[in-house]
Design a protein around this motif. Structure first.
Motif, PDB file in Angstrom:
ATOM      1  N   ARG A 142       3.872   6.320 -16.508  1.00 28.33           N
ATOM      2  CA  ARG A 142       4.137   4.888 -16.661  1.00 28.33           C
ATOM      3  C   ARG A 142       5.465   4.507 -15.993  1.00 28.33           C
ATOM      4  O   ARG A 142       5.557   3.492 -15.314  1.00 28.33           O
ATOM      5  CB  ARG A 142       4.145   4.502 -18.136  1.00 28.33           C
ATOM      6  N   LEU A 143       6.495   5.332 -16.160  1.00 24.62           N
ATOM      7  CA  LEU A 143       7.782   5.067 -15.515  1.00 24.62           C
ATOM      8  C   LEU A 143       7.655   5.075 -13.992  1.00 24.62           C
ATOM      9  O   LEU A 143       8.246   4.240 -13.307  1.00 24.62           O
ATOM     10  CB  LEU A 143       8.815   6.100 -15.948  1.00 24.62           C
ATOM     11  N   SER A 144       6.881   6.002 -13.463  1.00 25.29           N
ATOM     12  CA  SER A 144       6.693   6.068 -12.012  1.00 25.29           C
ATOM     13  C   SER A 144       5.935   4.856 -11.488  1.00 25.29           C
ATOM     14  O   SER A 144       6.270   4.324 -10.422  1.00 25.29           O
ATOM     15  CB  SER A 144       5.946   7.345 -11.629  1.00 25.29           C
ATOM     16  N   PHE A 145       4.922   4.423 -12.214  1.00 23.65           N
ATOM     17  CA  PHE A 145       4.170   3.234 -11.799  1.00 23.65           C
ATOM     18  C   PHE A 145       5.055   1.988 -11.862  1.00 23.65           C
ATOM     19  O   PHE A 145       5.071   1.176 -10.934  1.00 23.65           O
ATOM     20  CB  PHE A 145       2.934   3.025 -12.679  1.00 23.65           C
ATOM     21  N   GLU A 146       5.798   1.837 -12.946  1.00 19.50           N
ATOM     22  CA  GLU A 146       6.641   0.653 -13.109  1.00 19.50           C
ATOM     23  C   GLU A 146       7.780   0.632 -12.097  1.00 19.50           C
ATOM     24  O   GLU A 146       8.240  -0.438 -11.705  1.00 19.50           O
ATOM     25  CB  GLU A 146       7.186   0.589 -14.532  1.00 19.50           C
ATOM     26  N   ASP A 147       8.234   1.794 -11.682  1.00 19.83           N
ATOM     27  CA  ASP A 147       9.296   1.862 -10.683  1.00 19.83           C
ATOM     28  C   ASP A 147       8.869   1.204  -9.372  1.00 19.83           C
ATOM     29  O   ASP A 147       9.693   0.618  -8.669  1.00 19.83           O
ATOM     30  CB  ASP A 147       9.671   3.322 -10.448  1.00 19.83           C
ATOM     31  N   GLN A 148       7.596   1.270  -9.034  1.00 14.72           N
ATOM     32  CA  GLN A 148       7.084   0.657  -7.806  1.00 14.72           C
ATOM     33  C   GLN A 148       6.433  -0.700  -8.060  1.00 14.72           C
ATOM     34  O   GLN A 148       5.835  -1.287  -7.158  1.00 14.72           O
ATOM     35  CB  GLN A 148       6.081   1.594  -7.126  1.00 14.72           C
ATOM     36  N   GLY A 149       6.494  -1.194  -9.291  1.00 15.84           N
ATOM     37  CA  GLY A 149       5.989  -2.532  -9.586  1.00 15.84           C
ATOM     38  C   GLY A 149       4.530  -2.596  -9.989  1.00 15.84           C
ATOM     39  O   GLY A 149       3.942  -3.677  -9.965  1.00 15.84           O
ATOM     40  N   PHE A 150       3.937  -1.500 -10.402  1.00 19.10           N
ATOM     41  CA  PHE A 150       2.539  -1.496 -10.825  1.00 19.10           C
ATOM     42  C   PHE A 150       2.473  -1.381 -12.342  1.00 19.10           C
ATOM     43  O   PHE A 150       2.881  -0.363 -12.906  1.00 19.10           O
ATOM     44  CB  PHE A 150       1.763  -0.342 -10.178  1.00 19.10           C
ATOM     45  N   THR A 151       1.978  -2.403 -12.989  1.00 19.56           N
ATOM     46  CA  THR A 151       1.863  -2.377 -14.447  1.00 19.56           C
ATOM     47  C   THR A 151       0.415  -2.498 -14.897  1.00 19.56           C
ATOM     48  O   THR A 151       0.105  -2.186 -16.039  1.00 19.56           O
ATOM     49  CB  THR A 151       2.672  -3.527 -15.081  1.00 19.56           C
ATOM     50  N   ARG A 152      -0.471  -2.937 -14.007  1.00 19.04           N
ATOM     51  CA  ARG A 152      -1.884  -3.082 -14.363  1.00 19.04           C
ATOM     52  C   ARG A 152      -2.736  -2.225 -13.443  1.00 19.04           C
ATOM     53  O   ARG A 152      -2.332  -1.881 -12.340  1.00 19.04           O
ATOM     54  CB  ARG A 152      -2.307  -4.549 -14.234  1.00 19.04           C
ATOM     55  N   GLU A 153      -3.916  -1.898 -13.936  1.00 17.51           N
ATOM     56  CA  GLU A 153      -4.911  -1.126 -13.185  1.00 17.51           C
ATOM     57  C   GLU A 153      -4.358   0.231 -12.726  1.00 17.51           C
ATOM     58  O   GLU A 153      -4.495   0.625 -11.567  1.00 17.51           O
ATOM     59  CB  GLU A 153      -5.448  -1.933 -12.010  1.00 17.51           C
ATOM     60  N   THR A 154      -3.693   0.913 -13.648  1.00 15.50           N
ATOM     61  CA  THR A 154      -3.197   2.265 -13.389  1.00 15.50           C
ATOM     62  C   THR A 154      -3.876   3.215 -14.365  1.00 15.50           C
ATOM     63  O   THR A 154      -4.278   2.811 -15.454  1.00 15.50           O
ATOM     64  CB  THR A 154      -1.678   2.351 -13.589  1.00 15.50           C
ATOM     65  N   LEU A 209       0.832  -1.208   0.000  1.00 17.17           N
ATOM     66  CA  LEU A 209       0.000   0.000   0.000  1.00 17.17           C
ATOM     67  C   LEU A 209       0.868   1.260   0.000  1.00 17.17           C
ATOM     68  O   LEU A 209       0.566   2.230  -0.695  1.00 17.17           O
ATOM     69  CB  LEU A 209      -0.934  -0.018   1.210  1.00 17.17           C
ATOM     70  N   GLN A 210       1.963   1.228   0.739  1.00 12.79           N
ATOM     71  CA  GLN A 210       2.886   2.364   0.746  1.00 12.79           C
ATOM     72  C   GLN A 210       3.536   2.521  -0.625  1.00 12.79           C
ATOM     73  O   GLN A 210       3.714   3.648  -1.098  1.00 12.79           O
ATOM     74  CB  GLN A 210       3.966   2.163   1.816  1.00 12.79           C
ATOM     75  N   ALA A 211       3.869   1.424  -1.282  1.00 11.12           N
ATOM     76  CA  ALA A 211       4.425   1.497  -2.633  1.00 11.12           C
ATOM     77  C   ALA A 211       3.410   2.112  -3.598  1.00 11.12           C
ATOM     78  O   ALA A 211       3.771   2.904  -4.478  1.00 11.12           O
ATOM     79  CB  ALA A 211       4.838   0.112  -3.115  1.00 11.12           C
ATOM     80  N   GLY A 212       2.136   1.776  -3.428  1.00 10.05           N
ATOM     81  CA  GLY A 212       1.092   2.381  -4.249  1.00 10.05           C
ATOM     82  C   GLY A 212       0.976   3.876  -4.008  1.00 10.05           C
ATOM     83  O   GLY A 212       0.792   4.658  -4.950  1.00 10.05           O
ATOM     84  N   SER A 213       1.114   4.286  -2.760  1.00  8.20           N
ATOM     85  CA  SER A 213       1.066   5.717  -2.443  1.00  8.20           C
ATOM     86  C   SER A 213       2.240   6.457  -3.068  1.00  8.20           C
ATOM     87  O   SER A 213       2.071   7.541  -3.633  1.00  8.20           O
ATOM     88  CB  SER A 213       1.089   5.925  -0.927  1.00  8.20           C
ATOM     89  N   TYR A 214       3.415   5.879  -2.974  1.00  5.85           N
ATOM     90  CA  TYR A 214       4.584   6.489  -3.614  1.00  5.85           C
ATOM     91  C   TYR A 214       4.399   6.558  -5.121  1.00  5.85           C
ATOM     92  O   TYR A 214       4.753   7.552  -5.758  1.00  5.85           O
ATOM     93  CB  TYR A 214       5.850   5.695  -3.309  1.00  5.85           C
ATOM     94  N   ALA A 215       3.861   5.492  -5.695  1.00  2.00           N
ATOM     95  CA  ALA A 215       3.697   5.431  -7.153  1.00  2.00           C
ATOM     96  C   ALA A 215       2.753   6.510  -7.658  1.00  2.00           C
ATOM     97  O   ALA A 215       3.061   7.197  -8.631  1.00  2.00           O
ATOM     98  CB  ALA A 215       3.192   4.046  -7.572  1.00  2.00           C
ATOM     99  N   VAL A 216       1.596   6.680  -7.023  1.00  2.02           N
ATOM    100  CA  VAL A 216       0.646   7.677  -7.518  1.00  2.02           C
ATOM    101  C   VAL A 216       1.145   9.096  -7.273  1.00  2.02           C
ATOM    102  O   VAL A 216       0.938   9.984  -8.104  1.00  2.02           O
ATOM    103  CB  VAL A 216      -0.783   7.493  -6.935  1.00  2.02           C
TER     104      VAL A 216
END
Length: 152
Positions: free
Chosen positions: A80-92, A44-51
């Motif tokens: 996309r680079l910010s999302f992928e940096d935290q491991g999120f590739t789907r549902e962004t 969840l913290q990684a998701g917060s950093y990503a967004v």
């Protein structure tokens, strides 16, 4: 016979060795949920950093584009680079809005909103189809176009 009964009673009351069994049992029962909670909170913290990073970088990329045609692509690539940096590739997702027209006019404000859905870790797909086991996370960043920018 009486001695045998007393010996059995004494042995039943004797608890030597049971503390280890209780400690291991309680340790496993309490440790597994605690480890799972730490895993989920980390994700969840990684998701917060990503967004947060995606919204900030998308807004900055948008307002620093050379022309209005390339701005949306630059913003999407930065997010996309910010999302992928935290491991999120789907549902962004990323949504960019402007406060006026044209978007890239001097002192114009560009709002970038990034969203990601953080799934609970280690949950099989068939369970996710029955019960929503995910947390949506979003962040918004407002960027201002440079005051001394030339006309687009």
């Amino acid at each position: 016979m009486r001695r045998l009964v007393e010996h059995v009673r004494r042995r039943l009351r004797d608890e030597s060795g049971s503390a280890v069994v209780e400690f291991v049992t309680l340790g496993v029962v309490l440790l597994i949920p605690l480890v799972y909670l730490v895993m989920f909170m980390g994700r969840l913290q990684a998701g917060s950093y990503a967004v947060a990073a995606a919204a900030r970088e998308a807004g900055r990329s948008y307002v620093s584009a050379a022309d209005p045609a390339s701005a949306p692509g630059r913003a999407q690539a930065a997010a996309r680079l910010s999302f992928e940096d935290q491991g999120f590739t789907r549902e962004t997702s990323l949504a960019v809005t402007c406060d006026g027209s044209p978007c890239l006019r001097p002192e114009g404000r560009v709002s970038a909103t990034a969203r990601v859905v953080v799934p609970l870790p280690l949950v099989p797909g068939f369970v996710r189809s029955l019960v929503p086991l995910q947390v949506p996370v979003s962040a918004t960043h407002v960027s201002t176009v440079d005051r001394f920018r030339g006309a687009p």
